[in-house]
Scaffold this motif. Structure first.
Motif, mmCIF file in Angstrom:
data_model
loop_
_atom_site.group_PDB
_atom_site.id
_atom_site.type_symbol
_atom_site.label_atom_id
_atom_site.label_comp_id
_atom_site.label_asym_id
_atom_site.label_seq_id
_atom_site.Cartn_x
_atom_site.Cartn_y
_atom_site.Cartn_z
ATOM 1 N N MET A 1 0.880 -1.183 -0.097
ATOM 2 C CA MET A 1 0.010 0.039 0.033
ATOM 3 C C MET A 1 0.915 1.404 -0.146
ATOM 4 N N GLN A 2 0.381 2.421 -0.770
ATOM 5 C CA GLN A 2 1.158 3.534 -0.868
ATOM 6 C C GLN A 2 1.326 4.141 0.559
ATOM 7 N N TRP A 7 0.505 9.085 -0.504
ATOM 8 C CA TRP A 7 -0.924 9.200 -0.999
ATOM 9 C C TRP A 7 -1.238 10.677 -1.004
ATOM 10 N N MET A 8 -0.848 11.533 0.085
ATOM 11 C CA MET A 8 -1.004 12.742 0.073
ATOM 12 C C MET A 8 -0.479 13.671 -0.809
ATOM 13 N N LYS A 9 0.378 13.290 -1.291
ATOM 14 C CA LYS A 9 1.284 14.333 -2.696
ATOM 15 C C LYS A 9 0.412 13.976 -3.767
ATOM 16 N N ALA A 10 0.023 12.826 -4.020
ATOM 17 C CA ALA A 10 -0.869 12.476 -5.253
ATOM 18 C C ALA A 10 -2.061 12.828 -5.362
ATOM 19 N N THR A 11 -2.756 12.721 -4.123
ATOM 20 C CA THR A 11 -3.806 13.784 -3.911
ATOM 21 C C THR A 11 -3.843 14.907 -4.312
ATOM 22 N N GLN A 12 -2.950 15.743 -3.466
ATOM 23 C CA GLN A 12 -2.684 17.209 -3.722
ATOM 24 C C GLN A 12 -2.481 17.367 -5.002
ATOM 25 N N GLY A 13 -1.763 16.656 -5.857
ATOM 26 C CA GLY A 13 -1.381 16.898 -7.145
ATOM 27 C C GLY A 13 -2.757 16.885 -7.821
ATOM 28 N N GLU A 14 -3.767 15.726 -7.901
ATOM 29 C CA GLU A 14 -4.801 15.437 -8.463
ATOM 30 C C GLU A 14 -5.866 16.793 -8.213
ATOM 31 N N MET A 15 -5.828 17.128 -6.968
ATOM 32 C CA MET A 15 -6.546 18.163 -6.498
ATOM 33 C C MET A 15 -6.360 19.580 -7.303
ATOM 34 N N ALA A 279 -10.669 3.057 6.841
ATOM 35 C CA ALA A 279 -10.661 4.355 7.332
ATOM 36 C C ALA A 279 -8.982 4.695 7.554
ATOM 37 N N ARG A 280 -8.230 4.135 7.093
ATOM 38 C CA ARG A 280 -6.729 4.149 7.303
ATOM 39 C C ARG A 280 -6.312 5.680 7.089
ATOM 40 N N ARG A 281 -6.703 6.345 5.642
ATOM 41 C CA ARG A 281 -6.435 7.517 5.547
ATOM 42 C C ARG A 281 -6.986 8.421 6.462
ATOM 43 N N LEU A 282 -8.297 8.392 6.591
ATOM 44 C CA LEU A 282 -8.731 9.183 7.745
ATOM 45 C C LEU A 282 -8.161 9.369 9.232
ATOM 46 N N ARG A 283 -7.612 8.171 9.595
ATOM 47 C CA ARG A 283 -7.063 8.010 10.583
ATOM 48 C C ARG A 283 -5.420 8.930 10.609
#
Lengths: 294, 294
Positions: A1-2, A7-15, A279-283
């Motif tokens: 798993m990432q 994950w955060m950097k990829a999501t910020q880029g997508e955003m 819920a891993r990312r929420l944690r």
């Protein structure tokens, strides 16, 4: 798993891509207004609210395009509130995310219109989704309530009225529950709703999580305002004390504020138990909110 | 059949009730913000946009509660735009509808938040309707587009940028098509959509009608600003000339402006031909817009 960081950097880029896609192009008339809207929204901030949307979307495997849409809408509301908040008649701040604020870079009238137009744009974007229309309408109503006089705007009104007053801990909590908590909560709910309709039990669990991280966010903000410098924060530090605003630090002191943030992080984790590994990312976001340095 | 005047008074009365019903009660916290929102919206104006919503609703026998909801939403957007427009960084006007403007009566920060919260409230109200959810979402998107940077806010940005410039008639028209026309158009469309989904032909006819009355409204506004006094208008007269703003009167002169208004009234009537007797109120509203004295 990432990793969380990956994950955060990829999501910020997508955003960033999603925000560009969902803003009116700068080339369209009126170009200066559109340029200022892009300036206000793009290339800024940690994107905490979009991260919450995506993290909550992971609970029910929500469609990526729908998450991008919901996240862009919430972030536009957040960005508009910062633009208006920074104006001379409100907080009168010249620096935001290390850059001149919109009314400094452009002018006050432009900043007013940028905020107004970003709010409209947020609802346009959210109402244009491809999921079940009943659920989509519910999402629009949730965002509107979180933004309005019983949400974010109401919290700002209470905040303005509280300058120089001795707020109790309860009053301070209510103010923040509206001012910043409402938008954090709706980020979690919109992300989950992009996946499926929620049971009362699921809504309650997500509400508990959102309430805990919402308060934690503010407690940590107050701690950072009292302890970090402007360069690290990308905004003027020590402003709350200078403005004689009540904060967690002014009421509880520094050490008790830190203890409270840690307790809220545990509350957030506990609220997610029923969701298991999804819920891993929420944690991890709850951890980020409490442990951040800026 | 009820006289136009009787219908108008009855509709304005209904509207006042609908607005109270769809605003947050003053008793709720933050009470001062809610009081100022009521002050900004209630007991004011001719309610031209709500009248258009109801008149267009008559075309397809739309449900009264749905019309009230759509009309309240449009009027909240209109009211918020007036509050922000009157602020010192925009038009800096102290008088509106014969009363002190919101930032004079309350303060600037309050006026900013009143406008922001009214916009959220408008979308909350409109998204909460009881008609077919696909149509309701389309209505939300239409209102958002009419309000945002490609609608009303965009028109205001062009207006601000045009002070002191020699606009051509085409540029002046484009500015007004966005600044006031977009919200008048969406009033007509939302009223009709509250009744049923529209065919392309129906949409086109209503667009032609709305474009004609939208421009007529502005031409007459300019004529009144140049000829009426502040007491009659309930706002500061002669302001456009004092601010060196381009107007129809400054470009076309008074007589040609009056001729243009009359031509636009005929265009509006012609656009409604396919709707027969059910378009009676829309026709009468076109007459009112051109013949009004304030």
């Amino acid at each position: 798993m990432q990793s969380f960081d990956g994950w955060m950097k990829a999501t910020q880029g997508e955003m960033e891509l999603a925000l560009v896609q969902h803003l009116p192009p700068v080339a369209l008339t009126p170009a200066r207004l559109h340029e200022a809207m892009h300036y206000a929204v793009l290339d800024g901030g940690k994107r905490v609210r979009p991260l919450l949307v995506y993290a909550a979307g992971a609970l029910f495997d929500a469609d990526a395009a729908e998450l991008a849409r919901a996240a862009a809408a919430v972030e536009m509301i957040h960005a508009y509130s910062l633009v208006h908040d920074d104006m001379p008649c409100m907080d009168d701040d010249a620096l935001r995310r290390g850059k001149p604020t919109v009314h400094v870079k452009y002018d006050e009238a432009c900043a007013l219109l940028v905020g107004d137009a970003l709010q409209s744009q947020a609802f346009d974007v959210l109402a244009d989704g491809g999921i079940d229309p009943v659920r989509q309408l519910a999402m629009v109503r949730l965002l509107a309530k979180a933004s309005g006089s019983l949400g974010m705007c109401g919290g700002q009104a209470i905040d303005l009225a509280s300058v120089g007053l001795n707020l109790s801990l309860e009053e301070l909590e209510q103010m923040h529950r509206l001012k910043t908590g409402a938008l954090l909560r709706v980020s979690v709910l919109l992300g989950a709703l992009a996946g499926k309709s929620l049971s009362a039990e699921e809504t309650q669990a997500l509400d508990s999580y959102a309430a805990a991280i919402g308060l934690a966010f503010q407690v940590v903000d107050d701690v950072l305002d009292a302890t970090a410098d402007s360069a690290t924060l990308g905004k003027t530090a020590g402003k709350d004390a200078a403005d004689n605003k009540p904060t967690y630090v002014s009421i509880l002191g520094l050490e008790q504020s830190r203890t409270l943030a840690e307790k809220l992080r545990n509350d957030a984790h506990r609220a997610l138990e029923q969701f298991g590994e999804k819920a891993r990312r929420l944690r991890e976001l709850a951890d980020l909110i409490v442990q951040r340095k800026a």
